[in-house]
Design a protein around this motif. Structure first.
Motif, PDB file in Angstrom:
ATOM      1  N   ASN A   1      42.647  35.366  30.030  1.00 48.63           N
ATOM      2  CA  ASN A   1      43.123  34.643  31.213  1.00 48.63           C
ATOM      3  C   ASN A   1      43.497  35.577  32.353  1.00 48.63           C
ATOM      4  OD1 ASN A   1      43.326  32.057  32.206  1.00 48.63           O
ATOM      5  ND2 ASN A   1      45.535  31.973  31.892  1.00 48.63           N
ATOM      6  N   GLU A   2      42.829  36.703  32.451  1.00 51.77           N
ATOM      7  CA  GLU A   2      43.042  37.595  33.595  1.00 51.77           C
ATOM      8  C   GLU A   2      41.775  38.395  33.855  1.00 51.77           C
ATOM      9  OE1 GLU A   2      46.374  39.948  32.497  1.00 51.77           O
ATOM     10  OE2 GLU A   2      45.218  41.272  31.186  1.00 51.77           O
ATOM     11  N   PHE A   3      41.631  38.835  35.108  1.00 53.71           N
ATOM     12  CA  PHE A   3      40.435  39.587  35.480  1.00 53.71           C
ATOM     13  C   PHE A   3      40.412  40.935  34.761  1.00 53.71           C
ATOM     14  CE2 PHE A   3      41.161  37.007  39.435  1.00 53.71           C
ATOM     15  CZ  PHE A   3      40.113  36.122  39.205  1.00 53.71           C
ATOM     16  N   GLN A   4      39.203  41.417  34.517  1.00 52.04           N
ATOM     17  CA  GLN A   4      39.027  42.660  33.773  1.00 52.04           C
ATOM     18  C   GLN A   4      38.485  43.755  34.700  1.00 52.04           C
ATOM     19  OE1 GLN A   4      39.889  42.463  30.468  1.00 52.04           O
ATOM     20  NE2 GLN A   4      40.392  40.319  30.901  1.00 52.04           N
ATOM     21  N   PRO A   5      38.966  44.983  34.525  1.00 47.97           N
ATOM     22  CA  PRO A   5      38.432  46.084  35.347  1.00 47.97           C
ATOM     23  C   PRO A   5      37.083  46.564  34.825  1.00 47.97           C
ATOM     24  CG  PRO A   5      40.112  46.906  33.859  1.00 47.97           C
ATOM     25  CD  PRO A   5      40.036  45.429  33.623  1.00 47.97           C
ATOM     26  N   ILE A   6      36.132  46.763  35.734  1.00 50.13           N
ATOM     27  CA  ILE A   6      34.858  47.395  35.363  1.00 50.13           C
ATOM     28  C   ILE A   6      34.503  48.469  36.375  1.00 50.13           C
ATOM     29  CG2 ILE A   6      32.373  47.114  35.160  1.00 50.13           C
ATOM     30  CD1 ILE A   6      32.628  44.636  33.733  1.00 50.13           C
ATOM     31  N   ARG A   7      34.458  48.060  37.649  1.00 52.59           N
ATOM     32  CA  ARG A   7      34.093  49.025  38.689  1.00 52.59           C
ATOM     33  C   ARG A   7      35.347  49.501  39.406  1.00 52.59           C
ATOM     34  NH1 ARG A   7      29.204  46.485  42.220  1.00 52.59           N
ATOM     35  NH2 ARG A   7      30.296  47.716  43.809  1.00 52.59           N
ATOM     36  N   SER A   8      35.431  50.791  39.649  1.00 51.65           N
ATOM     37  CA  SER A   8      36.633  51.336  40.268  1.00 51.65           C
ATOM     38  C   SER A   8      36.614  51.180  41.793  1.00 51.65           C
ATOM     39  CB  SER A   8      36.789  52.815  39.913  1.00 51.65           C
ATOM     40  OG  SER A   8      35.635  53.529  40.334  1.00 51.65           O
ATOM     41  N   ASP A   9      35.431  50.886  42.360  1.00 52.92           N
ATOM     42  CA  ASP A   9      35.327  50.851  43.825  1.00 52.92           C
ATOM     43  C   ASP A   9      35.629  49.484  44.417  1.00 52.92           C
ATOM     44  OD1 ASP A   9      32.999  49.933  42.529  1.00 52.92           O
ATOM     45  OD2 ASP A   9      31.811  50.204  44.349  1.00 52.92           O
ATOM     46  N   ILE A  10      35.788  48.468  43.596  1.00 53.65           N
ATOM     47  CA  ILE A  10      36.086  47.124  44.104  1.00 53.65           C
ATOM     48  C   ILE A  10      37.194  46.501  43.263  1.00 53.65           C
ATOM     49  CG2 ILE A  10      33.775  46.697  45.073  1.00 53.65           C
ATOM     50  CD1 ILE A  10      33.117  45.104  42.575  1.00 53.65           C
ATOM     51  N   SER A  11      37.829  45.465  43.811  1.00 52.94           N
ATOM     52  CA  SER A  11      38.915  44.810  43.074  1.00 52.94           C
ATOM     53  C   SER A  11      38.359  44.059  41.868  1.00 52.94           C
ATOM     54  CB  SER A  11      39.654  43.832  43.993  1.00 52.94           C
ATOM     55  OG  SER A  11      38.819  42.716  44.261  1.00 52.94           O
ATOM     56  N   ASP A  12      39.224  43.828  40.897  1.00 54.05           N
ATOM     57  CA  ASP A  12      38.802  43.075  39.709  1.00 54.05           C
ATOM     58  C   ASP A  12      38.422  41.640  40.082  1.00 54.05           C
ATOM     59  OD1 ASP A  12      39.469  45.378  38.448  1.00 54.05           O
ATOM     60  OD2 ASP A  12      41.330  44.610  37.557  1.00 54.05           O
ATOM     61  N   ARG A  13      39.067  41.102  41.117  1.00 52.41           N
ATOM     62  CA  ARG A  13      38.726  39.737  41.559  1.00 52.41           C
ATOM     63  C   ARG A  13      37.313  39.689  42.114  1.00 52.41           C
ATOM     64  NH1 ARG A  13      43.354  40.720  44.108  1.00 52.41           N
ATOM     65  NH2 ARG A  13      42.306  40.758  46.129  1.00 52.41           N
ATOM     66  N   LEU A  14      36.988  40.668  42.979  1.00 55.71           N
ATOM     67  CA  LEU A  14      35.637  40.693  43.537  1.00 55.71           C
ATOM     68  C   LEU A  14      34.624  40.950  42.431  1.00 55.71           C
ATOM     69  CD1 LEU A  14      33.594  40.643  45.810  1.00 55.71           C
ATOM     70  CD2 LEU A  14      34.159  43.023  46.335  1.00 55.71           C
ATOM     71  N   MET A  15      34.987  41.814  41.489  1.00 57.63           N
ATOM     72  CA  MET A  15      34.076  42.088  40.373  1.00 57.63           C
ATOM     73  C   MET A  15      33.761  40.795  39.617  1.00 57.63           C
ATOM     74  SD  MET A  15      32.300  44.274  38.734  1.00 57.63           S
ATOM     75  CE  MET A  15      31.128  43.209  37.884  1.00 57.63           C
ATOM     76  N   PHE A  16      34.783  39.960  39.421  1.00 54.56           N
ATOM     77  CA  PHE A  16      34.554  38.700  38.707  1.00 54.56           C
ATOM     78  C   PHE A  16      33.599  37.810  39.497  1.00 54.56           C
ATOM     79  CE2 PHE A  16      35.598  34.315  37.580  1.00 54.56           C
ATOM     80  CZ  PHE A  16      35.431  34.370  36.202  1.00 54.56           C
ATOM     81  N   ARG A  17      33.795  37.744  40.807  1.00 52.55           N
ATOM     82  CA  ARG A  17      32.887  36.913  41.626  1.00 52.55           C
ATOM     83  C   ARG A  17      31.456  37.417  41.546  1.00 52.55           C
ATOM     84  NH1 ARG A  17      35.164  37.092  47.339  1.00 52.55           N
ATOM     85  NH2 ARG A  17      32.959  36.796  47.710  1.00 52.55           N
ATOM     86  N   LEU A  18      31.280  38.721  41.645  1.00 50.28           N
ATOM     87  CA  LEU A  18      29.921  39.271  41.579  1.00 50.28           C
ATOM     88  C   LEU A  18      29.319  39.035  40.197  1.00 50.28           C
ATOM     89  CD1 LEU A  18      30.456  42.682  43.438  1.00 50.28           C
ATOM     90  CD2 LEU A  18      29.433  40.601  44.356  1.00 50.28           C
ATOM     91  N   ALA A  19      30.172  39.126  39.170  1.00 48.24           N
ATOM     92  CA  ALA A  19      29.684  38.891  37.804  1.00 48.24           C
ATOM     93  C   ALA A  19      29.152  37.481  37.660  1.00 48.24           C
ATOM     94  CB  ALA A  19      30.809  39.142  36.803  1.00 48.24           C
ATOM     95  N   ILE A  20      29.889  36.498  38.169  1.00 53.38           N
ATOM     96  CA  ILE A  20      29.398  35.131  37.993  1.00 53.38           C
ATOM     97  C   ILE A  20      28.209  34.846  38.917  1.00 53.38           C
ATOM     98  CG2 ILE A  20      31.489  34.195  36.976  1.00 53.38           C
ATOM     99  CD1 ILE A  20      32.260  33.004  39.587  1.00 53.38           C
ATOM    100  N   ASP A  21      28.137  35.505  40.062  1.00 45.92           N
ATOM    101  CA  ASP A  21      26.928  35.365  40.894  1.00 45.92           C
ATOM    102  C   ASP A  21      25.696  35.855  40.122  1.00 45.92           C
ATOM    103  OD1 ASP A  21      28.163  34.254  43.071  1.00 45.92           O
ATOM    104  OD2 ASP A  21      28.055  36.035  44.343  1.00 45.92           O
ATOM    105  N   ASP A  22      25.831  37.013  39.482  1.00 51.00           N
ATOM    106  CA  ASP A  22      24.686  37.540  38.732  1.00 51.00           C
ATOM    107  C   ASP A  22      24.371  36.684  37.512  1.00 51.00           C
ATOM    108  OD1 ASP A  22      23.689  39.620  40.212  1.00 51.00           O
ATOM    109  OD2 ASP A  22      24.866  41.183  39.212  1.00 51.00           O
TER     110      ASP A  22
END
Lengths: 229, 153
Positions: free
Chosen positions: A143-164
């Motif tokens: 129930n929380e965002f996960q870190p993957i990329r250090s250059d963007i926020s975890d929230r943006l990473m989640f959005r990009l993940a679901i877009d892909d």
């Protein structure tokens, strides 16, 4: 884009807008506009229909030749792909407990579509699809965002993940026989896939968050209007 | 569908109440024969090149796409989720019809298709884009482009 047309025209560049929302064309009144009766997201109409696409582009550009004052005309032909294809069959994805398993089952369909079209719309996150599936699985469990990329926020990473992931599922859905409408593909995605159902649940969880930025992700950036509950 | 009565009530209300810019000094370039048009495409689809930096949701800048950039390396990074993406996934020409425009140039319907086309992030307030649009106009003029086809999504 209608405002951009005005500014380019002021700089001496002839313009034509191929617009999808007639109300906005009527309000902003770009110098030349062709309104097309297509779904938002496809200004040239049906995919894999170069005749229709050429007809749209031709009619729009002819306004540069034929109009000597502000004009807005309609394109009359409908998108034939707005009609559901009864022969289309969604990929059979069975029942899974993890999105990673569902993604793995869809892989042959996705790969076939990539080969057929020589391209993929997957890639905005720059992360492998299996890793993205695992990310959403973990987000669902923790129930929380996960870190993957250090250059963007975890929230943006989640959005990009679901877009892909959405692009991956769409391409898998296109791999089968027939020519589905977008509504068919999205109905299958949001109603029948594990990813679709988990994203709808995550939307509500995020919207309930005390963190306004997380709540905003849930409110605006996960489930389109048509499939919200 | 883009007819307002075919959208959900929320989506329709969003489009109906969207603040539209008011342009006071509307210009109009005189008509030009189509076979003298040198045409660039400008999309609002938030397109990016594969492996490029992601586009901020409020970006007012544009990204160029040379013809050397193949379709397979063009991705959609638009911030909105409320429009169809299945057509783009199946056929990029539904959004960014470089191949169709090139065909029109080869058929001598237009004089020339630009070697470089462009995309903005359409979710950005138009007023924020104005200075970049003027920069783009200079870039188009320098490339001897006299016509732009604008393609919202």
């Amino acid at each position: 884009m209608s405002a951009i047309a005005h500014w380019l025209e002021q700089a001496g560049i002839s313009t034509v807008v191929i617009g999808l929302v007639k109300l906005h064309l009527e309000k902003i009144r770009p110098p030349r506009a062709l309104w097309v009766p297509f779904e938002l997201g496809r200004p040239l109409g049906a995919p894999a229909n170069p005749q229709l696409q050429r007809a749209v582009l031709d009619k729009a550009l002819r306004l540069v030749e034929n109009s000597d004052k502000q004009c807005l005309i309609d394109f009359e032909t409908e998108d034939p792909r707005r009609i559901a294809d009864k022969d289309w069959q969604a990929p059979d994805i069975g029942t899974h407990q993890a999105i990673l398993d569902e993604v793995t089952e869809l892989k042959p369909f996705y790969q076939r579509q990539c080969v057929d079209k020589s391209r993929t719309a997957v890639g905005v996150s720059a992360i492998a699809i299996d890793e993205l599936a695992a990310l959403v699985d973990k987000t669902y469990l923790d129930n929380e965002f996960q870190p993957i990329r250090s250059d963007i926020s975890d929230r943006l990473m989640f959005r990009l993940a679901i877009d892909d992931l959405k692009a991956y599922y769409i391409e898998a859905a296109l791999a089968g026989r027939g020519n589905p409408s977008s509504r068919q593909i999205y109905d299958w995605f949001w109603k029948d896939s594990l990813l679709g159902s988990r994203l709808r649940e995550l939307r509500h969880r995020f919207m309930d968050s005390d963190n306004t930025k997380v709540a905003d992700i849930g409110l605006k950036f996960i489930v389109p209007h048509l499939w919200r509950d | 569908m883009a007819r307002l009565d075919e959208l959900t009530a929320n989506q329709r209300e969003g489009l109906e109440t969207l603040e539209c810019p008011s342009i006071d000094d509307a210009a109009f370039v005189p008509a030009r024969p189509l076979n003298q048009c040198r045409v660039a495409l400008i999309s609002s689809a938030g397109l990016m090149q594969r492996k490029a930096e992601n586009i901020p949701g409020d970006s007012a800048d544009y990204r160029p796409f040379d013809n050397a950039c193949p379709d397979r390396d063009i991705l959609m990074n638009h911030v909105s989720i409320n429009f169809d993406r299945t057509a783009f996934a199946e056929d990029i020409n539904t959004v960014f019809p470089r191949a169709i425009l090139k065909e029109m140039a080869e058929d001598k319907v237009i004089e020339k298709a630009a070697v470089r086309h462009y995309a903005f992030m359409g979710a950005t307030t138009p007023e924020k884009m104005q200075s970049n649009v003027l920069r783009l106009a200079d870039e188009l003029a320098a490339a001897n482009i006299n016509t732009a086809c604008l393609l919202p999504v």
